[in-house]
Write a protein that holds these residues in place. Structure first.
Motif, PDB file in Angstrom:
ATOM      1  N   THR A   1       6.050   5.431   2.559  1.00 43.55           N
ATOM      2  CA  THR A   1       5.379   6.685   2.893  1.00 43.55           C
ATOM      3  C   THR A   1       6.045   7.227   4.156  1.00 43.55           C
ATOM      4  O   THR A   1       6.771   6.507   4.842  1.00 43.55           O
ATOM      5  N   PRO A   2       5.810   8.505   4.491  1.00 40.41           N
ATOM      6  CA  PRO A   2       6.609   9.130   5.543  1.00 40.41           C
ATOM      7  C   PRO A   2       6.326   8.674   6.971  1.00 40.41           C
ATOM      8  O   PRO A   2       7.174   8.871   7.851  1.00 40.41           O
ATOM      9  N   GLN A   3       5.143   8.089   7.228  1.00 43.49           N
ATOM     10  CA  GLN A   3       4.778   7.862   8.620  1.00 43.49           C
ATOM     11  C   GLN A   3       5.534   6.698   9.244  1.00 43.49           C
ATOM     12  O   GLN A   3       6.026   5.807   8.569  1.00 43.49           O
ATOM     13  N   ASP A   4       5.591   6.696  10.569  1.00 46.39           N
ATOM     14  CA  ASP A   4       6.403   5.726  11.308  1.00 46.39           C
ATOM     15  C   ASP A   4       5.971   4.286  11.056  1.00 46.39           C
ATOM     16  O   ASP A   4       6.804   3.382  10.999  1.00 46.39           O
ATOM     17  N   VAL A   5       4.651   4.042  10.912  1.00 46.96           N
ATOM     18  CA  VAL A   5       4.172   2.673  10.722  1.00 46.96           C
ATOM     19  C   VAL A   5       4.747   2.072   9.442  1.00 46.96           C
ATOM     20  O   VAL A   5       5.139   0.901   9.406  1.00 46.96           O
TER      21      VAL A   5
ATOM     22  N   GLY B   1       0.769  -1.236   0.000  1.00 47.27           N
ATOM     23  CA  GLY B   1       0.000   0.000   0.000  1.00 47.27           C
ATOM     24  C   GLY B   1       0.798   1.282   0.000  1.00 47.27           C
ATOM     25  O   GLY B   1       0.226   2.369   0.167  1.00 47.27           O
ATOM     26  N   VAL B   2       2.114   1.190  -0.197  1.00 45.54           N
ATOM     27  CA  VAL B   2       2.924   2.412  -0.191  1.00 45.54           C
ATOM     28  C   VAL B   2       3.250   2.895  -1.600  1.00 45.54           C
ATOM     29  O   VAL B   2       3.918   3.920  -1.762  1.00 45.54           O
ATOM     30  N   GLY B   3       2.797   2.159  -2.627  1.00 45.24           N
ATOM     31  CA  GLY B   3       2.975   2.634  -4.000  1.00 45.24           C
ATOM     32  C   GLY B   3       4.166   2.054  -4.736  1.00 45.24           C
ATOM     33  O   GLY B   3       4.660   2.674  -5.676  1.00 45.24           O
ATOM     34  N   LYS B   4       4.619   0.860  -4.354  1.00 41.77           N
ATOM     35  CA  LYS B   4       5.750   0.234  -5.061  1.00 41.77           C
ATOM     36  C   LYS B   4       5.441   0.051  -6.544  1.00 41.77           C
ATOM     37  O   LYS B   4       6.282   0.330  -7.397  1.00 41.77           O
TER      38      LYS B   4
ATOM     39  N   GLU C   1      10.517   8.684  -0.899  1.00 36.29           N
ATOM     40  CA  GLU C   1       9.342   9.001  -0.089  1.00 36.29           C
ATOM     41  C   GLU C   1       8.149   9.197  -1.019  1.00 36.29           C
ATOM     42  O   GLU C   1       8.090  10.179  -1.758  1.00 36.29           O
ATOM     43  N   ASN C   2       7.221   8.257  -0.983  1.00 38.85           N
ATOM     44  CA  ASN C   2       6.029   8.341  -1.820  1.00 38.85           C
ATOM     45  C   ASN C   2       4.863   8.914  -1.020  1.00 38.85           C
ATOM     46  O   ASN C   2       4.835   8.811   0.205  1.00 38.85           O
ATOM     47  N   MET C   3       3.897   9.503  -1.728  1.00 39.16           N
ATOM     48  CA  MET C   3       2.747  10.147  -1.079  1.00 39.16           C
ATOM     49  C   MET C   3       3.226  11.179  -0.049  1.00 39.16           C
ATOM     50  O   MET C   3       2.672  11.307   1.045  1.00 39.16           O
ATOM     51  N   SER C   4       4.255  11.919  -0.452  1.00 38.96           N
ATOM     52  CA  SER C   4       4.915  12.835   0.477  1.00 38.96           C
ATOM     53  C   SER C   4       4.046  14.026   0.850  1.00 38.96           C
ATOM     54  O   SER C   4       4.085  14.493   1.981  1.00 38.96           O
ATOM     55  N   THR C   5       3.266  14.499  -0.122  1.00 40.20           N
ATOM     56  CA  THR C   5       2.419  15.658   0.148  1.00 40.20           C
ATOM     57  C   THR C   5       1.249  15.648  -0.828  1.00 40.20           C
ATOM     58  O   THR C   5       1.308  14.991  -1.873  1.00 40.20           O
ATOM     59  N   TYR C   6       0.193  16.360  -0.471  1.00 46.08           N
ATOM     60  CA  TYR C   6      -0.989  16.449  -1.331  1.00 46.08           C
ATOM     61  C   TYR C   6      -1.356  17.916  -1.515  1.00 46.08           C
ATOM     62  O   TYR C   6      -1.482  18.671  -0.543  1.00 46.08           O
TER      63      TYR C   6
ATOM     64  N   LEU D   1       7.845  12.036  -3.839  1.00 52.13           N
ATOM     65  CA  LEU D   1       6.813  11.990  -4.872  1.00 52.13           C
ATOM     66  C   LEU D   1       5.474  12.324  -4.239  1.00 52.13           C
ATOM     67  O   LEU D   1       5.151  11.820  -3.153  1.00 52.13           O
ATOM     68  N   PRO D   2       4.676  13.167  -4.872  1.00 48.03           N
ATOM     69  CA  PRO D   2       3.406  13.577  -4.273  1.00 48.03           C
ATOM     70  C   PRO D   2       2.324  12.515  -4.439  1.00 48.03           C
ATOM     71  O   PRO D   2       2.460  11.583  -5.236  1.00 48.03           O
TER      72      PRO D   2
END
Length: 366
Positions: free
Chosen positions: A261-265, A132-135, A289-294, A326-327
């Motif tokens: 993605t950036p979060q700790d989990v 689910g992190v966008g690989k 870092e994927n889904m870094s910002t929206y 990457l956004p």
């Protein structure tokens, strides 16, 4: 005066094909991009045989575009659809028996040495340890971006249980196997592609134990006619299991790129993936870092849904290259669902993947 996409298309429409029509009228031009004075495009022939015959057409198209005012650089790649498997005609007419069908899965065959194809210069794995992190999104778009940069690229969807690359790359045809042993891959957006999803019923679950996974991976690496490739991008499944183990021990990957993605989990599992690659002596080439910002398309407000900067901080802590952020945006999702990766077009997201591809090229990774 800046050259435009319409100008390039008009020029390519003048390039005639040996059997009639032009590159544009026959719809053979793919992934055309114009960035300042730099022009890139792919000529996609119907079959590999025709592609071999029209290298002169590719060169002529490249020269014609290079001579246009405002063009500073041209890159024209030549590729082809995979040939369809046709039964040989019977004497007196009609069709003969269908070519032998290749069975996918089963225990791997004993094999000494590496299963890395001799025609592939390097293998780069894209993993994370977490789903689910966008690989898959990163893998497909990175492959397309590298192809647009002039590299010969293959993409292997190694997620046996959840293959998504056929949908993301817009292909669904079953690869041919003329002798029941070798596999002729498909081609899309300048990339040579293979996925278990092309060989099995997409509505059926893959219910296999580990040995069958390893057997399928062995087939998709060593029995596919990849051709000459600068790099084979391998989209890994989540986790640290049999597929990762087989790839690292048997296919000699040049290294792995970690997506998180950036979060700790997410970073918890990314650390496990990095430990796995370290244990298997596979170099880690960097982190993304994927889904870094929206950024809201309506008001322009920027929201950091999953936090921001966590992957960069982790890369610095581990002494690894940080390959970029990457956004998360709607266009990227829609492009993947439609079968045309965002990196095949223009815009901020395509530019982000182009920059990522160029960084790998400049770093000597590809």
């Amino acid at each position: 005066m800046a050259v435009t996409r319409s100008d390039i298309e008009a020029q390519l429409n003048k390039i005639e094909l040996p059997d009639g029509g032009s590159l544009m009228s026959r719809d053979w031009v793919r992934a055309l991009s114009v960035e300042g004075g730099e022009v890139r495009f792919v000529i996609e022939a119907p079959t590999p045989e025709i592609a071999r015959q029209i290298e002169g057409v590719r060169a002529a198209a490249e020269r014609a575009v290079a001579e246009m005012p405002g063009v500073t650089r041209v890159s024209a790649a030549l590729t082809a659809h995979a040939p369809s498997a046709k039964a040989p005609p019977r004497p007196g007419g009609g069709q003969g028996q269908e070519p032998p069908s290749l069975k996918i899965g089963g225990h791997p065959k004993p094999q000494e040495g590496s299963m890395k194809p001799a025609s592939v210069k390097s293998i780069v794995a894209v993993g994370s340890g977490k789903g689910g992190v966008g690989k898959s999104t990163v893998s497909s778009n990175l492959a397309v971006a590298l192809a647009r940069a002039g590299k010969k690229v293959g993409l292997l969807d190694a997620d046996i249980y959840g293959p998504s690359q056929p949908r993301m790359m817009g292909v669904s045809k079953r690869p041919a196997s003329p002798d029941g042993k070798t596999i002729e891959p498909l081609h899309a957006h300048g990339v040579t592609l293979m996925s278990i999803g092309l060989m099995l019923d997409p509505a059926k679950a893959v219910v296999w134990r580990g040995p069958m996974l390893m057997g399928a991976l062995q087939q998709m690496i060593s029995q596919v006619q990849w051709g000459e490739l600068d790099v084979l991008i391998v989209d890994l499944p989540p986790g640290t299991g049999d597929v990762q183990l087989t790839l690292c021990q048997k296919a000699e990957p040049s290294g792995a790129i970690i997506v998180s993605t950036p979060q700790d989990v997410a970073l918890l599992d990314a650390r496990k993936a990095m430990d796995m690659f370290s244990t298997l002596k596979t170099p880690i080439l960097g982190m993304i870092e994927n889904m870094s910002t929206y950024v809201c398309p309506e008001c322009g407000h920027e929201a950091q849904i999953f936090g921001h900067g966590g992957v960069k901080a982790e890369a610095e802590k581990m002494g690894l290259p940080f390959l970029g952020s990457l956004p998360i945006d709607l266009d990227t999702r829609m492009a993947g669902d439609s079968g045309t990766p965002i990196a095949a077009g223009d815009g901020p997201a395509a530019a982000a993947y182009a920059a990522l591809a160029q960084r790998l090229i400049d770093g000597g990774i590809v």
